[in-house]
Design an enzyme around this catalytic site. Structure first.
Site, PDB file in Angstrom:
ATOM      1  N   HIS A   1       0.783  -1.141  -0.039  1.00 57.96           N
ATOM      2  CA  HIS A   1      -0.024  -0.116  -0.033  1.00 57.96           C
ATOM      3  C   HIS A   1       0.847   1.153   0.081  1.00 57.96           C
ATOM      4  CE1 HIS A   1      -0.225   0.707   4.792  1.00 57.96           C
ATOM      5  NE2 HIS A   1       0.945   0.315   4.630  1.00 57.96           N
TER       6      HIS A   1
ATOM      7  N   CYS B   1       6.151   5.719   4.323  1.00 56.56           N
ATOM      8  CA  CYS B   1       4.975   5.222   3.855  1.00 56.56           C
ATOM      9  C   CYS B   1       4.327   5.491   2.834  1.00 56.56           C
ATOM     10  CB  CYS B   1       4.114   4.780   5.302  1.00 56.56           C
ATOM     11  SG  CYS B   1       4.626   4.146   6.273  1.00 56.56           S
TER      12      CYS B   1
ATOM     13  N   HIS C   1       4.757   0.199  -0.593  1.00 49.04           N
ATOM     14  CA  HIS C   1       5.641  -0.746   0.228  1.00 49.04           C
ATOM     15  C   HIS C   1       4.637  -1.587   0.816  1.00 49.04           C
ATOM     16  CE1 HIS C   1       3.583   1.969   3.108  1.00 49.04           C
ATOM     17  NE2 HIS C   1       3.881   0.970   4.003  1.00 49.04           N
TER      18      HIS C   1
ATOM     19  N   HIS D   1       3.407  -5.189   3.943  1.00 52.36           N
ATOM     20  CA  HIS D   1       3.466  -5.524   5.115  1.00 52.36           C
ATOM     21  C   HIS D   1       2.894  -7.089   5.132  1.00 52.36           C
ATOM     22  CE1 HIS D   1       3.855  -1.721   7.195  1.00 52.36           C
ATOM     23  NE2 HIS D   1       3.050  -1.243   6.154  1.00 52.36           N
TER      24      HIS D   1
ATOM     25  N   ASP E   1      -4.653 -10.509  -0.127  1.00 52.35           N
ATOM     26  CA  ASP E   1      -3.299 -11.053  -0.210  1.00 52.35           C
ATOM     27  C   ASP E   1      -2.631 -11.295  -1.492  1.00 52.35           C
ATOM     28  OD1 ASP E   1      -1.380 -12.796   1.046  1.00 52.35           O
ATOM     29  OD2 ASP E   1      -1.913 -14.791   0.096  1.00 52.35           O
ATOM     30  N   HIS E   2      -1.556 -10.741  -1.410  1.00 55.87           N
ATOM     31  CA  HIS E   2      -0.608 -10.436  -2.395  1.00 55.87           C
ATOM     32  C   HIS E   2      -1.399  -9.380  -3.419  1.00 55.87           C
ATOM     33  CE1 HIS E   2       1.453 -13.707  -1.065  1.00 55.87           C
ATOM     34  NE2 HIS E   2       2.526 -13.257  -1.412  1.00 55.87           N
TER      35      HIS E   2
ATOM     36  N   GLU F   1      -0.010  -4.948  11.803  1.00 59.29           N
ATOM     37  CA  GLU F   1       0.588  -4.314  10.546  1.00 59.29           C
ATOM     38  C   GLU F   1       2.224  -4.724  10.767  1.00 59.29           C
ATOM     39  OE1 GLU F   1      -0.113  -0.680   7.855  1.00 59.29           O
ATOM     40  OE2 GLU F   1       1.270  -0.113   9.624  1.00 59.29           O
TER      41      GLU F   1
END
Length: 135
Positions: free
Chosen positions: A15, A34, A40, A42, A80-81, A125
């Protein structure tokens, strides 16, 4: 006699924290690294908590296999991903902070879980940074 049951899941997502109404300078100042133009990522840990009375026939507050399937179908599969800003419709106009991600997850699951059960979302996170909704 209320009992709490928990389901823990994991997903990886990228994100970028950014407010399009602000200047690039203000976004960098407020969101720091960020706000990276290239995003980037998490490794998120998600804990879904349900609280209610055990069913007298099954002994379940909620069937954990059903809960697992709901989380996988409506959260993990969706997030996810993925690049949350680009790939997840809810974040095309909503800054994907941990707080907002937790609220979106809550809304996705709340619509599918009986309101007689209390629902709480805890989203990690990082190991040390996590949010809880509702507070």
């Amino acid at each position: 006699m209320k009992v709490a049951v928990y389901r823990k899941e994991h997903f990886n997502a990228a994100h970028r924290l950014n407010n399009p109404a602000w200047s690039e300078e203000k976004n960098r100042k407020i969101f720091g690294k960020c706000n990276n133009d290239n995003y980037h990522g998490h490794n998120y840990d998600l804990v879904v908590k349900l609280v209610g009375e055990p069913d007298p026939e099954t002994g379940y507050v909620f069937d954990m296999k059903v809960l697992s399937d709901l989380v996988k179908e409506h959260v993990t599969k969706k997030f996810d991903h993925k690049n949350l800003n680009v790939d997840v419709e809810e974040f095309r106009s909503l800054n994907p902070t941990a707080e907002n991600i937790a609220i979106v997850i809550y809304d996705l699951l709340r619509a599918r879980i009986d309101h007689k059960l209390d629902l709480k979302i805890t989203l990690y996170e990082t190991e040390r940074n996590f949010v809880e909704y509702p507070a």
